[in-house]
Design a protein around this motif. Structure first.
Motif, PDB file in Angstrom:
ATOM      1  N   PRO A   1       4.169  -5.798   3.406  1.00 55.34           N
ATOM      2  CA  PRO A   1       3.874  -7.198   3.536  1.00 55.34           C
ATOM      3  C   PRO A   1       2.551  -7.586   3.505  1.00 55.34           C
ATOM      4  O   PRO A   1       1.466  -6.821   3.811  1.00 55.34           O
ATOM      5  CB  PRO A   1       4.530  -7.643   4.828  1.00 55.34           C
TER       6      PRO A   1
ATOM      7  N   SER B   1      -0.837  -9.599   4.127  1.00 53.14           N
ATOM      8  CA  SER B   1      -1.692  -9.985   5.241  1.00 53.14           C
ATOM      9  C   SER B   1      -1.378 -11.692   5.520  1.00 53.14           C
ATOM     10  O   SER B   1      -1.419 -12.274   4.729  1.00 53.14           O
ATOM     11  CB  SER B   1      -3.140  -9.641   5.291  1.00 53.14           C
ATOM     12  N   ARG B   2      -0.862 -11.985   6.814  1.00 51.99           N
ATOM     13  CA  ARG B   2      -1.061 -13.414   7.105  1.00 51.99           C
ATOM     14  C   ARG B   2      -2.362 -13.977   7.614  1.00 51.99           C
ATOM     15  O   ARG B   2      -2.235 -15.123   7.699  1.00 51.99           O
ATOM     16  CB  ARG B   2       0.136 -13.455   8.451  1.00 51.99           C
ATOM     17  N   VAL B   3      -3.260 -13.259   7.706  1.00 49.70           N
ATOM     18  CA  VAL B   3      -4.654 -13.700   8.239  1.00 49.70           C
ATOM     19  C   VAL B   3      -5.324 -14.905   7.396  1.00 49.70           C
ATOM     20  O   VAL B   3      -5.495 -16.001   7.922  1.00 49.70           O
ATOM     21  CB  VAL B   3      -5.694 -12.408   8.459  1.00 49.70           C
TER      22      VAL B   3
ATOM     23  N   TYR C   1      -3.736 -17.148   5.711  1.00 51.96           N
ATOM     24  CA  TYR C   1      -2.870 -18.342   6.071  1.00 51.96           C
ATOM     25  C   TYR C   1      -3.465 -18.872   7.341  1.00 51.96           C
ATOM     26  O   TYR C   1      -3.529 -20.284   7.533  1.00 51.96           O
ATOM     27  CB  TYR C   1      -1.376 -17.984   5.873  1.00 51.96           C
ATOM     28  N   LEU C   2      -3.274 -18.138   8.443  1.00 50.94           N
ATOM     29  CA  LEU C   2      -3.724 -18.525   9.596  1.00 50.94           C
ATOM     30  C   LEU C   2      -5.135 -19.098   9.722  1.00 50.94           C
ATOM     31  O   LEU C   2      -5.288 -20.232  10.258  1.00 50.94           O
ATOM     32  CB  LEU C   2      -3.585 -17.332  10.543  1.00 50.94           C
TER      33      LEU C   2
END
Length: 156
Positions: A19, A21-23, A25-26
């Motif tokens: 998946p 990385s969501r970093v 977006y955060l």
């Protein structure tokens, strides 16, 4: 057993991918939240009355609150409002001309009584006097002042 070195770096042609990385977006969401908060704070400061803010190009001598309130007396109570038992608190934003006289009166807080509101501005225009604001060259300039709350109350 040794870890597979290829496991951390999957083949880009593989249909199975880890998946994302969501970093990022955060971080973007946090930056937007801080920016919106800053805009909101700037708007709050723009909305707030500026009767205590000193303009860098003008030297202001704000009136003493008691001076403005002392220009009103019990004899000023409008007969129409008195007969109807009307009471209330008004507050006005005054435009002060270069001679220190009130040239315009705009109520920013109304009493709920037309006659009390009209009396408030009429008395302020007739009796209120100010030391004119000055620009950086010392010339008198037009300025505005917000009055303290002016309460119209009938005697008990």
């Amino acid at each position: 057993m040794q870890p597979d070195p290829g496991r951390d770096n999957p083949d880009p042609r593989s249909p199975v991918q880890p998946p994302p990385s969501r970093v990022p977006y955060l971080l973007a969401a946090a930056a937007i939240a801080v920016a919106l908060w800053g805009i909101q704070q700037a708007r709050i400061q723009d909305i707030a009355p500026d009767n205590h803010r000193v303009e860098p190009s003008a030297v202001r001598t704000p009136p003493k609150k008691t001076d403005l309130l002392q220009i009103f007396s019990a004899n000023d109570y409008p007969a129409e409002a008195q007969s109807k038992g009307e009471q209330g608190t008004a507050q006005a934003k005054l435009t002060v001309d270069t001679a220190g006289r009130v040239s315009d009166c705009m109520l920013i807080r109304r009493t709920g009584s037309r006659s009390l509101d009209e009396a408030t501005c009429r008395i302020l225009k007739k009796r209120a006097r100010f030391k004119p604001a000055r620009d950086s060259q010392g010339r008198a300039i037009t300025d505005s002042v917000v009055t303290p709350p002016i309460t119209w109350r009938l005697a008990d």
